[in-house]
Design a protein around this motif. Sequence first.
Motif, PDB file in Angstrom:
ATOM      1  N   ASP A 323      10.721   0.668   7.993  1.00 19.14           N
ATOM      2  CA  ASP A 323      10.268   1.821   8.765  1.00 19.14           C
ATOM      3  C   ASP A 323       9.725   2.840   7.769  1.00 19.14           C
ATOM      4  O   ASP A 323      10.450   3.737   7.314  1.00 19.14           O
ATOM      5  N   LEU A 324       8.455   2.691   7.402  1.00 16.86           N
ATOM      6  CA  LEU A 324       7.880   3.434   6.291  1.00 16.86           C
ATOM      7  C   LEU A 324       6.813   4.400   6.786  1.00 16.86           C
ATOM      8  O   LEU A 324       5.915   4.013   7.542  1.00 16.86           O
ATOM      9  N   ASP A 325       6.908   5.623   6.330  1.00 15.84           N
ATOM     10  CA  ASP A 325       5.877   6.616   6.609  1.00 15.84           C
ATOM     11  C   ASP A 325       4.698   6.350   5.680  1.00 15.84           C
ATOM     12  O   ASP A 325       4.862   6.359   4.453  1.00 15.84           O
ATOM     13  N   PRO A 326       3.492   6.103   6.208  1.00 13.52           N
ATOM     14  CA  PRO A 326       2.338   5.809   5.329  1.00 13.52           C
ATOM     15  C   PRO A 326       2.055   6.898   4.304  1.00 13.52           C
ATOM     16  O   PRO A 326       1.544   6.606   3.219  1.00 13.52           O
ATOM     17  N   SER A 327       2.398   8.137   4.617  1.00 13.20           N
ATOM     18  CA  SER A 327       2.129   9.229   3.674  1.00 13.20           C
ATOM     19  C   SER A 327       3.013   9.167   2.441  1.00 13.20           C
ATOM     20  O   SER A 327       2.769   9.879   1.456  1.00 13.20           O
ATOM     21  N   THR A 328       4.059   8.344   2.483  1.00 14.85           N
ATOM     22  CA  THR A 328       4.970   8.251   1.336  1.00 14.85           C
ATOM     23  C   THR A 328       4.604   7.129   0.370  1.00 14.85           C
ATOM     24  O   THR A 328       5.144   7.089  -0.748  1.00 14.85           O
ATOM     25  N   LEU A 329       3.715   6.245   0.762  1.00 15.68           N
ATOM     26  CA  LEU A 329       3.481   5.041  -0.042  1.00 15.68           C
ATOM     27  C   LEU A 329       2.856   5.342  -1.394  1.00 15.68           C
ATOM     28  O   LEU A 329       3.036   4.574  -2.339  1.00 15.68           O
ATOM     29  N   ASP A 330       2.126   6.441  -1.518  1.00 17.55           N
ATOM     30  CA  ASP A 330       1.498   6.789  -2.792  1.00 17.55           C
ATOM     31  C   ASP A 330       2.295   7.824  -3.571  1.00 17.55           C
ATOM     32  O   ASP A 330       1.834   8.311  -4.612  1.00 17.55           O
TER      33      ASP A 330
END
Length: 440
Positions: A323-330
């Motif tokens: 359950d990953l927030d896309p804004s956190t991937l970078d």
Amino acid sequence: MLHEPRFLSAEQYLLVTLIVQLAGIAALATMLVRFRRFRTLLLTERRDWPERLKFMGALGVPLAAGVASRLLLGYAAADVSLGGAYLAGLVAGPYAGAIMGAMMGLTALAGGEWIAVPLFVGCGFAGGGLREICPKDAIWHFSPFVLTGLFRYLWKLVRRFEVDWQMLLIAAPIALEVLRQALGHRYGMDRLFYFPATSPGMLVLTLLATTLTVAIPIKIWNSARIEHKLQEQEALLLEARIEALTSQINPHFLFNTLTSISSLIRTRPDTARMLINRLSGLLRRRLRAHDHFVSLRDELSAVDEYLDIECVRFGPSLRVVKDLDPSTLDQVVPSMILQPLVENSIKHGLADTLGERLITLRSQREGTLTILEVIDNGTGIVEDRPGRSVGSGIGLANVSERLRVIYGAQGRLAITSAPGQGTQVRLEIPDLLLPERRSA
């Protein structure tokens, strides 16, 4: 010319002038060392000409301006030309010292003091010459207090013919000041500026003041050098601690993986080959000592390599939910920060669980924090079970220590667990720019 003020005698005026002179050179040395480029010049013993020119501009221009202020304003305390030329040669070499001596001497020559040019150029060469022949560490230990050991030095010189560089370094400015006094008495203050000592006591104070105009800047600059070196050592120690914590690997995991590979080589060679590839990728990440920080996307790739291995061991009973927030991937996170948590969940929480084994990886943003969570539906933390403490192995204790070392109080690890209901580990990671890598 020195003009005696109305309420001070000549001796009192000279004493006040010398005190103000020392305060001025201390203030100048302190201001210069606050500039990063000047501190960098002090850290290298071998300087090329561009660096020498920077040093001469930083120190020589204020000292030449002090001579000019004496000529124009009659402010004698601003003139530290003799000690300044010797100091420049001692720190930057003979040519830099001679050039700075010429800068101050030519400024004095504008007022008719023609003896100043050869004297100050000679002072620069004297300091530079001693720099060339003496150990460099001796320069940074320059102090007039070694004169208290004068008799011990003379005894050592007579018995063993050993040279005490500190004595030579201090004797040089004293000899140069005595020479200036002699030349001043011979040709007068119209040809060479000096502080006339009217008594033996004032002569001693004048010699001491000249020595201190060299010793004070060296002490201030050496303190800055030592502080910088300590900061470098602390940075290296921090990097070594992070590297040691990052490179740790659970020997039980490695043993279990190799056992699984051994059992699959004959029956399922493709699966065994896949496990070897995943294990080699995981170990390769461990060996990247310079990659202390990665994006969360890369960190999750490392977790996937680990989970691929564990899924082979546990089969379909192990399920992973992301359950990953896309804004956190970078976002930038410490490398190998999640894998020990996942490993801890499998080893301590799910290994003894019957039925479905579930691991949830969650990420989100809260202000300037990146929140990472590893949740399992395992047995939870039971206080009386051995091996379940936060400090066991390389798991939670490793991650907690790394967060503390890297982020201080801003990084946080929190654990929520209940027996039989699973465990949730929450990481709070502040925003951090990628650090510059150290050159090899």
